[in-house]
Motif scaffolding. Sequence first.
Motif, short mmCIF file in Angstrom:
data_model
loop_
_atom_site.label_atom_id
_atom_site.label_comp_id
_atom_site.label_asym_id
_atom_site.label_seq_id
_atom_site.Cartn_x
_atom_site.Cartn_y
_atom_site.Cartn_z
N ILE B 51 0.85 -1.21 0.00
CA ILE B 51 0.00 0.00 0.00
C ILE B 51 0.88 1.25 0.00
O ILE B 51 0.63 2.21 -0.75
N ILE B 52 1.93 1.22 0.83
CA ILE B 52 2.85 2.37 0.86
C ILE B 52 3.52 2.53 -0.51
O ILE B 52 3.72 3.65 -1.00
N PHE B 53 3.86 1.40 -1.14
CA PHE B 53 4.49 1.44 -2.46
C PHE B 53 3.56 2.13 -3.47
O PHE B 53 3.98 3.03 -4.21
N LEU B 54 2.30 1.71 -3.46
CA LEU B 54 1.35 2.33 -4.41
C LEU B 54 1.15 3.81 -4.11
O LEU B 54 1.10 4.65 -5.02
N MET B 55 1.06 4.14 -2.80
CA MET B 55 0.89 5.56 -2.44
C MET B 55 2.15 6.36 -2.80
O MET B 55 2.06 7.50 -3.28
N GLY B 56 3.30 5.74 -2.59
CA GLY B 56 4.57 6.40 -2.92
C GLY B 56 4.71 6.65 -4.41
O GLY B 56 5.37 7.60 -4.83
N MET B 57 4.10 5.77 -5.21
CA MET B 57 4.12 5.98 -6.65
C MET B 57 3.06 7.01 -7.06
O MET B 57 3.27 7.79 -8.00
N ALA B 58 1.94 6.99 -6.37
CA ALA B 58 0.83 7.88 -6.75
C ALA B 58 1.09 9.33 -6.34
O ALA B 58 0.69 10.26 -7.05
N ALA B 59 1.77 9.53 -5.20
CA ALA B 59 1.94 10.89 -4.67
C ALA B 59 2.64 11.83 -5.66
O ALA B 59 2.16 12.95 -5.90
N PRO B 60 3.79 11.42 -6.26
CA PRO B 60 4.43 12.34 -7.20
C PRO B 60 3.54 12.71 -8.38
O PRO B 60 3.53 13.86 -8.82
N PHE B 61 2.79 11.73 -8.87
CA PHE B 61 1.93 12.02 -10.01
C PHE B 61 0.75 12.91 -9.61
O PHE B 61 0.22 13.65 -10.43
N THR B 62 0.34 12.81 -8.36
CA THR B 62 -0.71 13.70 -7.87
C THR B 62 -0.20 15.14 -7.87
O THR B 62 -0.91 16.07 -8.27
N LEU B 63 1.06 15.32 -7.42
CA LEU B 63 1.64 16.67 -7.44
C LEU B 63 1.73 17.19 -8.87
O LEU B 63 1.46 18.36 -9.14
N MET B 64 2.12 16.29 -9.78
CA MET B 64 2.19 16.72 -11.19
C MET B 64 0.81 17.14 -11.68
O MET B 64 0.68 18.12 -12.40
N GLY B 65 -0.19 16.38 -11.28
CA GLY B 65 -1.56 16.68 -11.71
C GLY B 65 -2.04 18.03 -11.24
O GLY B 65 -2.79 18.72 -11.94
N GLU B 66 -1.60 18.43 -10.05
CA GLU B 66 -2.07 19.73 -9.55
C GLU B 66 -1.23 20.88 -10.05
O GLU B 66 -1.38 22.02 -9.60
N GLY B 67 -0.32 20.59 -10.98
CA GLY B 67 0.45 21.66 -11.61
C GLY B 67 1.82 21.88 -10.99
O GLY B 67 2.52 22.82 -11.35
N GLU B 68 2.23 21.01 -10.08
CA GLU B 68 3.54 21.12 -9.44
C GLU B 68 4.45 20.02 -10.00
O GLU B 68 4.90 19.12 -9.27
N ALA B 69 4.71 20.09 -11.32
CA ALA B 69 5.45 19.03 -11.99
C ALA B 69 6.86 18.87 -11.42
O ALA B 69 7.31 17.74 -11.19
N ALA B 70 7.53 19.98 -11.18
CA ALA B 70 8.91 19.90 -10.66
C ALA B 70 8.92 19.20 -9.31
O ALA B 70 9.77 18.34 -9.06
N ALA B 71 7.97 19.55 -8.46
CA ALA B 71 7.89 18.91 -7.14
C ALA B 71 7.59 17.42 -7.30
O ALA B 71 8.15 16.58 -6.56
N GLY B 72 6.77 17.07 -8.27
CA GLY B 72 6.43 15.67 -8.51
C GLY B 72 7.63 14.85 -8.93
O GLY B 72 7.88 13.76 -8.39
N TRP B 73 8.41 15.36 -9.88
CA TRP B 73 9.59 14.63 -10.33
C TRP B 73 10.61 14.49 -9.21
O TRP B 73 11.23 13.43 -9.05
N LYS B 74 10.80 15.57 -8.46
CA LYS B 74 11.76 15.49 -7.34
C LYS B 74 11.32 14.43 -6.35
O LYS B 74 12.12 13.66 -5.83
N MET B 75 10.02 14.41 -6.08
CA MET B 75 9.49 13.44 -5.13
C MET B 75 9.69 12.01 -5.64
O MET B 75 10.07 11.11 -4.89
N LEU B 76 9.47 11.82 -6.94
CA LEU B 76 9.64 10.49 -7.53
C LEU B 76 11.09 10.04 -7.41
O LEU B 76 11.37 8.88 -7.07
N LEU B 77 12.02 10.95 -7.66
CA LEU B 77 13.44 10.63 -7.54
C LEU B 77 13.80 10.23 -6.11
O LEU B 77 14.71 9.45 -5.87
N PHE B 78 13.06 10.79 -5.16
CA PHE B 78 13.32 10.48 -3.75
C PHE B 78 12.61 9.19 -3.33
O PHE B 78 13.21 8.32 -2.70
N THR B 79 11.33 9.06 -3.72
CA THR B 79 10.54 7.93 -3.21
C THR B 79 10.89 6.60 -3.88
O THR B 79 10.88 5.57 -3.23
N LEU B 80 11.24 6.65 -5.17
CA LEU B 80 11.49 5.40 -5.89
C LEU B 80 12.64 4.60 -5.25
O LEU B 80 12.46 3.41 -4.94
#
Lengths: 562, 103
Positions: B51-80
């Motif tokens: 569940i944490i894995f799925l949430m960890g994958m979903a969170a960056p894309f949620t940030l991208m969806g709300e228009g914070e693409a840079a924050a989303g990619w940074k988060m993905l680089l951290f969470t992955l």
Amino acid sequence: MGDQTEKKKLSRRDFLKMGGLVGVATQVIAVPALGFKEAASKESHTGWESFHEENTQFFNRKPFELKGGIDELYEKNFPTTGPNSRPNQMVDMPFVRQDRVMGAIAQNPEWKPEDGREALNLGPDLDAYYAHYEERGQNRFTDDITVPTVNIPAWVANHETYDDHFALSLAYFGAWSEHAGYPPEITEPPDVTDYRYFEHGHAVDIREVNKARDERGMRLKFKSPEHAAELIKKAAHLYGASVVGITTMDPKFAYSSIRGMGPSKDAAPVEDASDEDAAAAAAAAAGGGAAPEGGMPQMGDDPVPEHWKFVVVLGVPHEWEQFVSNPQYGDSLDAYNRARMAGWRLANFVKRLGYASRWHCPPMSYDMVVTPFAVQAGIGEWGRCACVISPELGGNVRFSVVTTELEMAIDQPIDIGVTDFCKDCKICAEVCPSASISFADNTEGINSRGIEHWDINNSTCYGYWMESMGPIGCRLCIAACPYSRKDNWVHGVARVLDPIDPTGLFNDSLIWMQKTLFDAPEASEYKRPPDGCFASYRPAPDWLNVENWFTITPPDPHDLCN
Amino acid sequence: MFFGVFDFTFVVWLIVGAVSVLVVMGAIEWFKDAGITMSWWKWLVSVVWYIIFLMGMAAPFTLMGEGEAAAGWKMLLFTLPVLIITGFAVYRILKIGTEKKKA
């Protein structure tokens, strides 16, 4: 036969194993995609989902209510540091204060800044105000005269150069301003206006209506204060409020001059500044007055009407797309006017039920400082930027108020951790282009009118309003606030977990993530050239970009940063 | 929306829920293949991590969806990397009892 069975078993296992992998792949793709879709949806724009309370006021405040209520709130968060006095619009509002100072300068054409403010004979109220902040190390007098002498001339010149780039923002918010003065300002005393509404253009006195209802035995008496609160909140949401709270009236937060009362309408200039008594009397007539010992000066000192027993606070957010593109592309007028309409409608609704009430609405039609009442009503907490930070809207909320005699069950103030968060975060202070927000670790020594609380230097803040491009104002502090986030599951998790984490680790993690993940221009970049390039917190939304719609390519101030 | 008249989100969530059965059935077989004996707490650890894995994958894309693409990619680089490392850690935990039995 045995071999065949074994093959079948192996085949089933392989199928399940492959099916499991396909399932994982499906979920790994689908769940992030759903997160993206949810966040991109306009339904995540908190406060804009619908006008039904469960959609816009979705945070369960009950577990976070202060057990000691309002008393605990003030004891814990806003300790009394001296005698309380009521706020005074003639000195507290930077626009009014600067007009008075510039008027005094105009009357003394020989005056030079090195002569000092004392040489201007500003009056005891302004002198006390400036002296109070000088004790705190702020020279607000100098800040105030900088605005009209430095900022506004530069602002006018920059607007001539860059206005075309902001043509859409200026048009959009200009249209909102068309009814900024509607309903018209209240000019009659509360004993008249609060008991009157208009039916098809005819004035109706609710006392007469109640009398007729009494004769029929049909007076609209609520079954309980709880029933009253529930109905009023329901109506407030339907009239356009995203968040609503109810509290009791505290006269110390009412302006010393009430609309439709007092001498402030007949403001007189200081004729003979050499005569101290005459100056004090004139200042009092102009809205100033003698300062209570150790406190700030009074204005008209109008009595707070006795029928203002309860206070309904209504909050409305700015539209989110333009809100994050502050300070250059946004404005306050959209939320101001939606809040104004909601407050006005609600006051009229309450009157039609037979209870005296008065609306207090943006931009400046108030008889009180709203922030303390919004905090008391549990809408949010008092943040470092001196704005209310609510769990649903963060700092993206503008208020109107209805004062009434209708007895309602009140809401309790809440502690969702904003106060502690603000002590560590300081993002609003870091981005503030005018350095108006304190970097202090706590509110010790920061006080006004005898109460300790976060406040800002509204002289320099207003100074930046007269520096930014596009529509007027800034709002950067509330746009950058980590609490000002939309309604999607990521921010929902943060909203739920942060207040219940006793260790503070989640708090620290959120601040770290905010500062690490969310880029923002440096404070100086928001300033005018040559110090900055009129940066925005986030780029303008497509619909406010003139080049997307029109055939023009006007000068873009952001090019100065490249 | 699907053809402008149907909110496809509901169907996608339905599919996500339905394939959970496949994920669990497949996991049972994969654990058998790896010689891992599952107990209730091992299932708990696995499910929580997933569940944490799925949430960890979903969170960056949620940030991208709300228009914070840079924050989303940074988060993905951290969470992955964090999710992969914790995934290996969970796998080691699942092996605990198994190794003793083999010995």
